[in-house]
Design an enzyme around this catalytic site. Structure first.
Site, PDB file in Angstrom:
ATOM      1  N   LYS A 135       6.219 -34.569  16.805  1.00  0.00           N
ATOM      2  CA  LYS A 135       7.685 -34.478  16.716  1.00  0.00           C
ATOM      3  C   LYS A 135       8.166 -35.619  15.843  1.00  0.00           C
ATOM      4  O   LYS A 135       7.516 -36.676  15.780  1.00  0.00           O
ATOM      5  CB  LYS A 135       8.296 -34.609  18.109  1.00  0.00           C
ATOM      6  N   ASP A 175      14.895 -28.804  14.382  1.00  0.00           N
ATOM      7  CA  ASP A 175      15.265 -29.026  15.789  1.00  0.00           C
ATOM      8  C   ASP A 175      16.764 -29.347  15.733  1.00  0.00           C
ATOM      9  O   ASP A 175      17.431 -28.963  14.754  1.00  0.00           O
ATOM     10  CB  ASP A 175      14.434 -30.181  16.396  1.00  0.00           C
TER      11      ASP A 175
HETATM   12  P1  NDP Z   1      21.179 -27.140  16.980  1.00  0.00           P
HETATM   13  O1  NDP Z   1      21.393 -28.430  16.313  1.00  0.00           O
HETATM   14  O2  NDP Z   1      21.231 -25.890  16.191  1.00  0.00           O
HETATM   15  O3  NDP Z   1      22.221 -26.986  18.192  1.00  0.00           O
HETATM   16  C1  NDP Z   1      22.284 -27.917  19.213  1.00  0.00           C
HETATM   17  C2  NDP Z   1      23.454 -27.591  20.112  1.00  0.00           C
HETATM   18  O4  NDP Z   1      23.427 -28.450  21.254  1.00  0.00           O
HETATM   19  C3  NDP Z   1      24.805 -27.815  19.446  1.00  0.00           C
HETATM   20  O5  NDP Z   1      25.730 -26.906  19.972  1.00  0.00           O
HETATM   21  C4  NDP Z   1      25.141 -29.252  19.859  1.00  0.00           C
HETATM   22  O6  NDP Z   1      26.524 -29.540  19.878  1.00  0.00           O
HETATM   23  C5  NDP Z   1      24.600 -29.275  21.269  1.00  0.00           C
HETATM   24  N1  NDP Z   1      24.208 -30.646  21.609  1.00  0.00           N
HETATM   25  C6  NDP Z   1      23.330 -31.446  20.946  1.00  0.00           C
HETATM   26  N2  NDP Z   1      23.256 -32.641  21.554  1.00  0.00           N
HETATM   27  C7  NDP Z   1      24.076 -32.586  22.603  1.00  0.00           C
HETATM   28  C8  NDP Z   1      24.423 -33.502  23.618  1.00  0.00           C
HETATM   29  N3  NDP Z   1      23.872 -34.734  23.668  1.00  0.00           N
HETATM   30  N4  NDP Z   1      25.312 -33.084  24.562  1.00  0.00           N
HETATM   31  C9  NDP Z   1      25.865 -31.853  24.522  1.00  0.00           C
HETATM   32  N5  NDP Z   1      25.566 -30.934  23.588  1.00  0.00           N
HETATM   33  C10 NDP Z   1      24.691 -31.297  22.655  1.00  0.00           C
HETATM   34  O7  NDP Z   1      19.791 -27.291  17.749  1.00  0.00           O
HETATM   35  P2  NDP Z   1      18.847 -26.144  18.340  1.00  0.00           P
HETATM   36  O8  NDP Z   1      19.673 -25.000  18.803  1.00  0.00           O
HETATM   37  O9  NDP Z   1      17.771 -25.918  17.365  1.00  0.00           O
HETATM   38  O10 NDP Z   1      18.198 -26.904  19.584  1.00  0.00           O
HETATM   39  C11 NDP Z   1      18.751 -26.833  20.911  1.00  0.00           C
HETATM   40  C12 NDP Z   1      17.684 -27.209  21.923  1.00  0.00           C
HETATM   41  O11 NDP Z   1      16.580 -26.292  21.806  1.00  0.00           O
HETATM   42  C13 NDP Z   1      17.070 -28.602  21.748  1.00  0.00           C
HETATM   43  O12 NDP Z   1      16.725 -29.103  23.019  1.00  0.00           O
HETATM   44  C14 NDP Z   1      15.793 -28.320  20.966  1.00  0.00           C
HETATM   45  O13 NDP Z   1      14.823 -29.331  21.130  1.00  0.00           O
HETATM   46  C15 NDP Z   1      15.362 -27.019  21.620  1.00  0.00           C
HETATM   47  N6  NDP Z   1      14.422 -26.215  20.847  1.00  0.00           N
HETATM   48  C16 NDP Z   1      14.746 -25.768  19.600  1.00  0.00           C
HETATM   49  C17 NDP Z   1      13.850 -24.983  18.893  1.00  0.00           C
HETATM   50  C18 NDP Z   1      14.190 -24.368  17.582  1.00  0.00           C
HETATM   51  O14 NDP Z   1      13.422 -23.515  17.121  1.00  0.00           O
HETATM   52  N7  NDP Z   1      15.306 -24.709  16.956  1.00  0.00           N
HETATM   53  C19 NDP Z   1      12.504 -24.699  19.431  1.00  0.00           C
HETATM   54  C20 NDP Z   1      12.301 -25.134  20.791  1.00  0.00           C
HETATM   55  C21 NDP Z   1      13.230 -25.889  21.445  1.00  0.00           C
HETATM   56  P3  NDP Z   1      27.294 -29.979  18.514  1.00  0.00           P
HETATM   57  O15 NDP Z   1      27.470 -28.708  17.743  1.00  0.00           O
HETATM   58  O16 NDP Z   1      28.576 -30.574  18.994  1.00  0.00           O
HETATM   59  O17 NDP Z   1      26.392 -30.963  17.834  1.00  0.00           O
END
Ligand code: NDP
Length: 455
Positions: A135, A175
């Site tokens: 990571k 991510d």
């Molecule tokens: P994105 O950046 O596309 O979206 C993240 C979302 O979570 C946004 O809506 C963001 O809000 C919100 N967010 C981020 N940090 C916080 C926080 N501290 N408190 C509240 N809301 C928060 O990321 P992904 O959708 O790709 O990832 C989401 C989760 O899924 C993560 O845990 C990631 O590790 C996991 N994941 C992702 C994969 C992938 O293929 N993308 C694979 C496996 C797991 P805002 O818009 O305000 O920033």
């Protein structure tokens, strides 16, 4: 009901193990939490498996192969130099090249990336593909930056990162904060420096080596996993009220698949708060949300201007709303012990984690105690990295599979992961998916490490 704020007592062996982990990695609470969740399954299992215990395989698995840290200097729109930290944690390559995303978020520390890298090792093993775990990322915040600034940062970041990765060495992906735009800039810079067109990153655009279904894979996979879990109780997604958190890549495609399968997603969130739309989202509303977050890049509160019957809850998370199924898809520790108690009290039957470690250890206790269907992220969200693995295969073969072909493979992989969890997680008629995922993921990596001797 257990006490929400206190994690259940742990054994002396787990406590001793965790003391050692804490001593070796001070100030990394998320990493300690991720290791403890696994230790509670693995340490009792080792009692029956002296070959792993005597070779200290689990101790070795909690120390990364290596950590790379570097300075990233770039110039903002006003010509002012900005300084960030770049990281890559190459955790374990026993069963394949390091694989795991880059996270760009101001909260990123070495401890965050160690927790994510550690989880990734077991997750990648569960996919049944030959992928090691890693990571990386930076404390860079893409929010509020224009495209030029994001490009300059990505180029500066890759100018150091390129020497540590490679299609057979380490293959990063996206991510939080790293989507299609960032992957494009990162891949462009890698290609420029190395003068090679290889599958060194996944999540690439379709025009330059991406795989169909990769953007959808994590969200779709988490819903497919929920489908498998519900089937064990003769149930399905159709007609179920669903709570989703997050509004990014994973949340968007979770909502899309839920709608397709007849579920009714009624919430989503971002770092400012959450939206409750009691009528449920449909395709048109989802498209509006995607435009809001991916094109306009504004907060979810804007949704209520278009759909005034929805309510915006600033600074809150969706778990206070009643729903049948929960899909936490934002970030780590977004479900506390108290949140978990509220979910269970309101009749929630299933939690499928799209995010990594969204539930605290206390929250996991509540779900297990209530015997609801609870899938940890390393099982439920493994679809994303699995399709990244298939993107690597397609890149090596220089061909592209069709959408239906990749989607069929994704469903098959999620079903296989479910089967492995069920095999190792059976307990008095209840499937403990945490235990099942941890043990199944551990065995494959552990056997490879045993084969290599002391390295
Ligand atoms: P994105 O950046 O596309 O979206 C993240 C979302 O979570 C946004 O809506 C963001 O809000 C919100 N967010 C981020 N940090 C916080 C926080 N501290 N408190 C509240 N809301 C928060 O990321 P992904 O959708 O790709 O990832 C989401 C989760 O899924 C993560 O845990 C990631 O590790 C996991 N994941 C992702 C994969 C992938 O293929 N993308 C694979 C496996 C797991 P805002 O818009 O305000 O920033």
């Amino acid at each position: 009901m257990p006490t929400a704020q206190v994690h259940k007592p742990i054994s002396a062996e787990v406590a001793q193990f965790m003391d050692d982990v804490a001593r070796r990695s001070p100030g990394e609470p998320e990493f300690h939490q991720a290791v403890q969740e696994v230790a509670e399954s693995i340490i009792p299992f080792l009692e029956t498996q002296p070959k792993y215990r005597d070779a200290k395989i689990f101790e070795r698995m909690t120390v990364p192969d290596r950590v790379i840290m570097f300075r990233v200097v770039w110039e903002d729109r006003n010509g002012v130099p900005q300084v960030n930290i770049g990281y890559r944690v190459q955790f374990n390559n026993a069963i394949g090249p390091y694989k795991g995303g880059f996270r760009f978020h101001p909260s990123v520390t070495l401890g965050t990336l160690k927790f994510l890298g550690f989880e990734q090792v077991l997750k990648n093993s569960l996919t049944t593909l030959p992928l090691g775990g890693g990571k990386g990322g930076s404390d860079f915040d893409p929010k509020g930056k224009n495209d030029h600034e994001v490009m300059r940062f990505c180029q500066a970041f890759m100018t150091e990162m390129y020497r540590h990765i490679g299609e057979d060495v380490d293959v990063p992906a996206g991510d939080i904060g790293v989507g299609a735009r960032e992957i494009g800039y990162l891949f462009g810079q890698y290609k420029r420096i190395v003068n090679e067109f290889t599958g060194v990153l996944t999540g690439k655009g379709m025009q330059y080596g991406g795989s169909l279904i990769r953007p959808e894979a994590t969200g779709y996979g988490s819903v497919y996993f929920a489908k498998e879990m519900l089937a064990t109780r003769g149930d399905s997604i159709s007609g179920k009220t669903c709570l989703v958190s997050g509004a990014g890549n994973v949340a968007q495609y979770t909502i899309e698949k839920l709608i397709e399968l007849g579920g009714k997603p009624i919430t989503f969130s971002d770092s400012t708060g959450f939206i409750h739309d009691p009528e449920g989202l449909n395709k048109e509303k989802l498209q509006f949300l995607i435009n809001l977050k991916n094109v306009r890049r504004v907060d979810v509160s804007e949704y209520t201007k278009q759909y005034p019957r929805a309510t915006y809850y600033p600074g809150k998370r969706p778990w206070i709303i009643a729903g049948d199924l929960a899909f936490p898809s934002a970030t780590q520790n977004e479900i506390s012990g108290e949140d978990a108690e509220i979910l269970v009290k309101n009749g929630c039957q299933l939690v499928s984690e799209g995010a990594n470690m969204p539930t605290s250890l206390e929250g996991i206790d509540v779900f297990r105690e209530a015997r609801i269907l609870y899938a940890p992220g390393k099982a439920a969200n493994a679809g994303g990295v699995a399709i990244s693995g298939l993107e690597m295969s397609q890149n090596s073969m220089r061909l592209s599979w069709t959408r239906d072909e990749v989607d069929a493979r994704l469903q098959q992989i999620m079903s296989r992961i479910h089967h492995q969890c069920a095999t190792y997680g059976q307990e008095d008629g209840y499937i403990d998916y945490v235990k099942g995922a941890n043990i199944a993921g551990f065995i494959k990596v552990a056997d490879a490490m045993l084969a290599y001797g002391l390295i």
